[in-house]
Design an enzyme around this catalytic site. Structure first.
Site, short mmCIF file in Angstrom:
data_model
loop_
_atom_site.label_atom_id
_atom_site.label_comp_id
_atom_site.label_asym_id
_atom_site.label_seq_id
_atom_site.Cartn_x
_atom_site.Cartn_y
_atom_site.Cartn_z
N TYR A 43 0.82 -1.21 0.00
CA TYR A 43 0.00 0.00 0.00
C TYR A 43 0.86 1.26 0.00
CZ TYR A 43 -4.66 -2.05 0.81
OH TYR A 43 -5.86 -2.70 0.69
N GLY A 44 2.05 1.17 0.60
CA GLY A 44 2.91 2.34 0.72
C GLY A 44 3.28 2.97 -0.62
N CYS A 75 -3.48 -1.46 9.52
CA CYS A 75 -2.55 -0.93 8.52
C CYS A 75 -2.52 0.59 8.68
CB CYS A 75 -3.06 -1.30 7.12
SG CYS A 75 -2.10 -0.57 5.79
N ASN A 76 -1.34 1.12 9.00
CA ASN A 76 -1.21 2.57 9.15
C ASN A 76 -1.41 3.29 7.82
OD1 ASN A 76 0.36 3.18 12.03
ND2 ASN A 76 0.72 1.15 11.23
N THR A 77 -0.89 2.69 6.76
CA THR A 77 -0.93 3.35 5.45
C THR A 77 -2.38 3.56 5.02
OG1 THR A 77 1.07 2.09 4.99
CG2 THR A 77 0.07 3.25 3.14
N CYS A 189 4.15 0.96 11.07
CA CYS A 189 3.68 0.03 10.03
C CYS A 189 3.56 -1.31 10.73
CB CYS A 189 4.68 -0.05 8.89
SG CYS A 189 4.33 -1.41 7.72
N HIS A 191 3.73 -4.21 9.75
CA HIS A 191 4.68 -5.26 9.34
C HIS A 191 5.95 -5.27 10.20
CE1 HIS A 191 2.33 -5.61 5.65
NE2 HIS A 191 3.05 -6.66 5.32
N1 DGL Z 1 1.16 -2.92 7.09
C1 DGL Z 1 0.99 -1.67 6.43
C2 DGL Z 1 1.04 -0.50 7.43
O1 DGL Z 1 0.81 -0.66 8.60
C3 DGL Z 1 1.73 -1.29 5.21
C4 DGL Z 1 2.53 -2.15 4.32
C5 DGL Z 1 2.32 -1.75 2.86
O2 DGL Z 1 3.03 -0.87 2.34
O3 DGL Z 1 1.42 -2.35 2.26
O4 DGL Z 1 1.30 0.60 7.04
#
Ligand code: DGL
Length: 266
Positions: A43-44, A75-77, A189, A191
């Protein structure tokens, strides 16, 4: 599913498992559905318009298919962008995951904090506003990582990820300005906590790594209530499911088991 409420936990990939792990501990009686939008990962790297256009209808489809009592955007993004759109579109309660800037700044002794997120998250107006409102006199360094989420997925999948590759992503968090050093790093994030042992080992000096997952689980319990414990002793056990938007079949490996509290997702 019986009387077990369903909690839908959503991320672009497998990072949201670090949030799921805490939710399963806090509400062991709940059924959990883990949904990964792996067809659109990472998503980033997507524009804000593309993410809103992708995530809002997708969450609607997941709500229709799984009728969750609550949805966690792990997911923060995505959360820093789409939470307000989701709340306007759907009546189910949402819990988001946003950079833990307030607790990190409150805890920092050196008054220097780094925020490690995707390049999308660190660019967001939402994140900038958190710093304006809650930095409380701390000097906050925003570090956008392009590769760390994918490296975390690779490591979880059993690939041999080199220390150098991880170190290159975290190095900009560690800037020593004439002896003044950050002592607290926000894992912005979901991850990144997958790599926590290695982050701690590779850090040039010891810091506190702030993982918001326990706080998110507490918020889930506040909204859903404390629940009834792991099982009602009548053969009706809470289950777990894993859904990938790519359509690939869940490849459940031993490495994933701890995140589901020992359950094997369907
Ligand atoms: N896990 C996602 C977050 O918390 C982002 C990883 C992505 O770039 O998809 O931002």
């Amino acid at each position: 599913m019986g009387s077990h409420p369903n909690i839908l936990v959503f991320d672009s990939g497998l990072g949201g498992l670090t949030v799921l792990r805490e939710i399963v501990k806090a509400r062991p009686d709940a059924h959990v559905t883990y949904a990964a939008d792996d067809a659109f990962f990472p998503y980033g790297q997507h524009s804000e318009e593309a993410l809103v256009g992708r995530v809002v209808p997708l969450i609607g489809e997941l709500i229709d298919a799984h009728t969750p009592a609550l949805v966690v955007i792990a997911c923060n993004t995505a959360s820093t962008l789409v939470l307000s759109h989701l709340r306007a579109a759907y009546s189910v309660p949402f819990v988001g995951t946003v950079p833990a800037i307030k607790p990190a700044c409150a805890a920092s002794t050196t008054k220097r904090v780094s925020v490690l997120g995707t390049s999308g998250t660190v660019k967001r107006e939402y994140t900038r506003a958190l710093i304006r409102d809650f930095a409380g006199g701390c000097d906050v360094t925003l570090v956008g990582s392009v590769h760390l989420a994918a490296l975390a997925e690779a490591a979880l999948g059993g690939a041999d990820v080199a220390d150098e590759a991880i170190h290159a992503e975290i190095a900009p968090c560690f800037v020593d300005a004439d002896g003044s050093r950050p002592d607290t790093i926000v894992l912005a994030c979901t991850h990144y906590p997958l790599l926590l042992d290695r982050l701690m080992r590779l850090a040039p000096w010891p810091v506190d790594w702030i993982d918001p997952a326990p706080a998110i689980a507490r918020r889930v319990v506040t909204l859903l209530g404390p629940g009834s414990g792991p099982s009602d002793h009548q053969g009706d056990h809470p289950g777990a499911e894993m859904v990938f938007t790519s359509g690939r079949l869940p490849r459940f490996t031993a490495a994933l088991a701890p995140y589901f509290g020992g359950r094997v997702p369907a």
